[in-house]
Scaffold this motif. Sequence first.
Motif, mmCIF file in Angstrom:
data_model
loop_
_atom_site.group_PDB
_atom_site.id
_atom_site.type_symbol
_atom_site.label_atom_id
_atom_site.label_comp_id
_atom_site.label_asym_id
_atom_site.label_seq_id
_atom_site.Cartn_x
_atom_site.Cartn_y
_atom_site.Cartn_z
ATOM 1 N N LYS A 86 -3.930 -5.707 0.967
ATOM 2 C CA LYS A 86 -4.168 -4.348 1.450
ATOM 3 C C LYS A 86 -5.445 -3.756 0.854
ATOM 4 O O LYS A 86 -6.076 -2.879 1.445
ATOM 5 C CB LYS A 86 -2.969 -3.462 1.109
ATOM 6 C CG LYS A 86 -2.989 -2.103 1.809
ATOM 7 C CD LYS A 86 -1.713 -1.322 1.566
ATOM 8 C CE LYS A 86 -1.580 -0.900 0.120
ATOM 9 N NZ LYS A 86 -0.441 0.041 -0.068
ATOM 10 N N SER A 87 -5.845 -4.249 -0.339
ATOM 11 C CA SER A 87 -7.065 -3.759 -0.981
ATOM 12 C C SER A 87 -8.313 -4.414 -0.404
ATOM 13 O O SER A 87 -9.422 -3.944 -0.634
ATOM 14 C CB SER A 87 -6.999 -4.009 -2.489
ATOM 15 O OG SER A 87 -5.928 -3.303 -3.067
ATOM 16 N N VAL A 88 -8.136 -5.515 0.321
ATOM 17 C CA VAL A 88 -9.250 -6.188 0.981
ATOM 18 C C VAL A 88 -9.387 -5.534 2.352
ATOM 19 O O VAL A 88 -8.837 -6.010 3.341
ATOM 20 C CB VAL A 88 -9.001 -7.705 1.082
ATOM 21 C CG1 VAL A 88 -10.211 -8.421 1.668
ATOM 22 C CG2 VAL A 88 -8.661 -8.283 -0.286
ATOM 23 N N LYS A 89 -10.117 -4.433 2.414
ATOM 24 C CA LYS A 89 -10.039 -3.535 3.564
ATOM 25 C C LYS A 89 -11.010 -3.865 4.694
ATOM 26 O O LYS A 89 -10.775 -3.500 5.839
ATOM 27 C CB LYS A 89 -10.271 -2.091 3.106
ATOM 28 C CG LYS A 89 -9.187 -1.579 2.169
ATOM 29 C CD LYS A 89 -9.459 -0.151 1.741
ATOM 30 C CE LYS A 89 -8.330 0.362 0.850
ATOM 31 N NZ LYS A 89 -8.579 1.752 0.392
ATOM 32 N N THR A 90 -12.113 -4.511 4.402
ATOM 33 C CA THR A 90 -13.118 -4.765 5.431
ATOM 34 C C THR A 90 -13.321 -6.260 5.636
ATOM 35 O O THR A 90 -12.957 -7.077 4.783
ATOM 36 C CB THR A 90 -14.471 -4.138 5.040
ATOM 37 O OG1 THR A 90 -15.009 -4.858 3.918
ATOM 38 C CG2 THR A 90 -14.301 -2.659 4.669
ATOM 39 N N GLN A 91 -13.925 -6.608 6.741
ATOM 40 C CA GLN A 91 -14.237 -8.013 7.014
ATOM 41 C C GLN A 91 -15.212 -8.553 5.968
ATOM 42 O O GLN A 91 -15.138 -9.730 5.595
ATOM 43 C CB GLN A 91 -14.823 -8.159 8.417
ATOM 44 C CG GLN A 91 -13.814 -7.962 9.535
ATOM 45 C CD GLN A 91 -12.792 -9.101 9.601
ATOM 46 O OE1 GLN A 91 -12.932 -10.130 8.959
ATOM 47 N NE2 GLN A 91 -11.745 -8.890 10.391
ATOM 48 N N GLU A 353 3.581 -2.407 1.601
ATOM 49 C CA GLU A 353 3.372 -2.691 3.016
ATOM 50 C C GLU A 353 2.559 -3.960 3.165
ATOM 51 O O GLU A 353 1.909 -4.405 2.227
ATOM 52 C CB GLU A 353 2.658 -1.534 3.709
ATOM 53 C CG GLU A 353 1.274 -1.249 3.143
ATOM 54 C CD GLU A 353 0.623 -0.065 3.828
ATOM 55 O OE1 GLU A 353 -0.226 -0.313 4.701
ATOM 56 O OE2 GLU A 353 0.967 1.081 3.490
ATOM 57 N N LEU A 354 2.567 -4.520 4.335
ATOM 58 C CA LEU A 354 1.800 -5.737 4.570
ATOM 59 C C LEU A 354 0.315 -5.428 4.559
ATOM 60 O O LEU A 354 -0.111 -4.340 4.917
ATOM 61 C CB LEU A 354 2.188 -6.354 5.913
ATOM 62 C CG LEU A 354 3.665 -6.748 6.061
ATOM 63 C CD1 LEU A 354 3.873 -7.440 7.408
ATOM 64 C CD2 LEU A 354 4.113 -7.657 4.933
ATOM 65 N N GLY A 355 -0.480 -6.415 4.138
ATOM 66 C CA GLY A 355 -1.912 -6.225 4.132
ATOM 67 C C GLY A 355 -2.456 -6.147 5.549
ATOM 68 O O GLY A 355 -1.875 -6.648 6.504
ATOM 69 N N ARG A 356 -3.604 -5.479 5.659
ATOM 70 C CA ARG A 356 -4.228 -5.364 6.982
ATOM 71 C C ARG A 356 -4.589 -6.735 7.529
ATOM 72 O O ARG A 356 -4.467 -7.014 8.712
ATOM 73 C CB ARG A 356 -5.484 -4.494 6.873
ATOM 74 C CG ARG A 356 -6.231 -4.343 8.180
ATOM 75 C CD ARG A 356 -7.459 -3.467 7.991
ATOM 76 N NE ARG A 356 -8.268 -3.458 9.202
ATOM 77 C CZ ARG A 356 -9.459 -2.907 9.299
ATOM 78 N NH1 ARG A 356 -9.980 -2.294 8.246
ATOM 79 N NH2 ARG A 356 -10.147 -2.946 10.414
#
Length: 381
Positions: A86-91, A353-356
């Motif tokens: 979830k903290s890895v938010k961008t491509q 929650e699940l990561g993006r």
Amino acid sequence: MGLVCFKEGPQVVLGADPIEQRDEEEENENEEVISEFPQQDENGKKISLSQFIMLRNLGKGSYGKVMLVQHIVSLKLYAMKVLIKKSVKTQTQKKHVQTERKVLEITNHNFITKLYYAFQTQTKLYLIMEFVSGGELFYHLKLKGRMTEKKMKFYAAEILIGLDYLHKQNIIYRDLKPENILLDSEGHIKLCDFGLSKICSWGDMYAKSICGTFEYIAPEIIVGEMYTKCCDWWTYGALLYDMLTGKPPFYQLTKKQILEYATGKDIEIPNYLSEEAIDLLKKLLNRNPDERLGGQRDAQEIYEHPFFKDVDFQKIERKEIEPPFEMQNERPFKFFDQNLIRKSSVNDTPVNELGRFQEFSNFTYNGDQLSSEYNQLLITH
């Protein structure tokens, strides 16, 4: 220290430490491991979190944390890097994670941290790496101040060999700094944290992303030019400057001031250094990458510099030269953040929650299994 990485368009500014822990709400962490192909240890058992006992907190950052763990069967100690999806938010951030994982897989050298296993759950990514007990070079510099030239020369030689190895694997490091250099139990270096690296393909040996840490970043990167692996030699020079003077060239400067140095202002080198050290720093900290030491023949030019005239690089690479820091008699975990080490809770932080980005394809890795398969090929062929 400011770590930056962005491409043309909106800037993406990352924190100085790439694995800083975020506060998360608790939830049940009994998740099933996601993997695209079977993951097994040397005994044929699938690698998972349940096979490791968590012993100590070692570090934290924006994506998660690092813990000392022990394998329950082999009793081997490892460093477990936990990244919260979830903290890895961008491509871009996702690419950094995948790049580090890939670099750790394709490298195998005395001066590079070793990856043993990688696996993932629905919310987290796990890298099981060798435990490097001597802490960061940053800690040692902070503790003891600037180094003598004799001590610096030893570590400069090991770092040079490590960078040379990365370049020969077509990898631009882009984030060499004291925080990314670990010392093992004997005092030898290990390069780590390859999220900002670029793995070049043949015919594509250039990069254009603005990546690195401002205090060490090469001028060609700052001004937004296309650049090559020669940017690492500026950063190497900035690191040596830090080791010899106690601070990096751009220490506590504003971005505007750093840009002035990148485009025209010369870096002042203290005259208390030897002629050879001054000459080495001047040639490494040349703003023109074509004229910079290492700009034409890469590491070979630096090996040949008079500063290293009395260094036996072959013995250094084989770790036959005793390090100048005495590590053997130090108490365990002395060189780590004591506030983290003393934390009573070493449980894996749950997330709510699940990561993006739930799927990190081809993330699973088993170094033991690959080594066994390679040895079988040697026997059968």
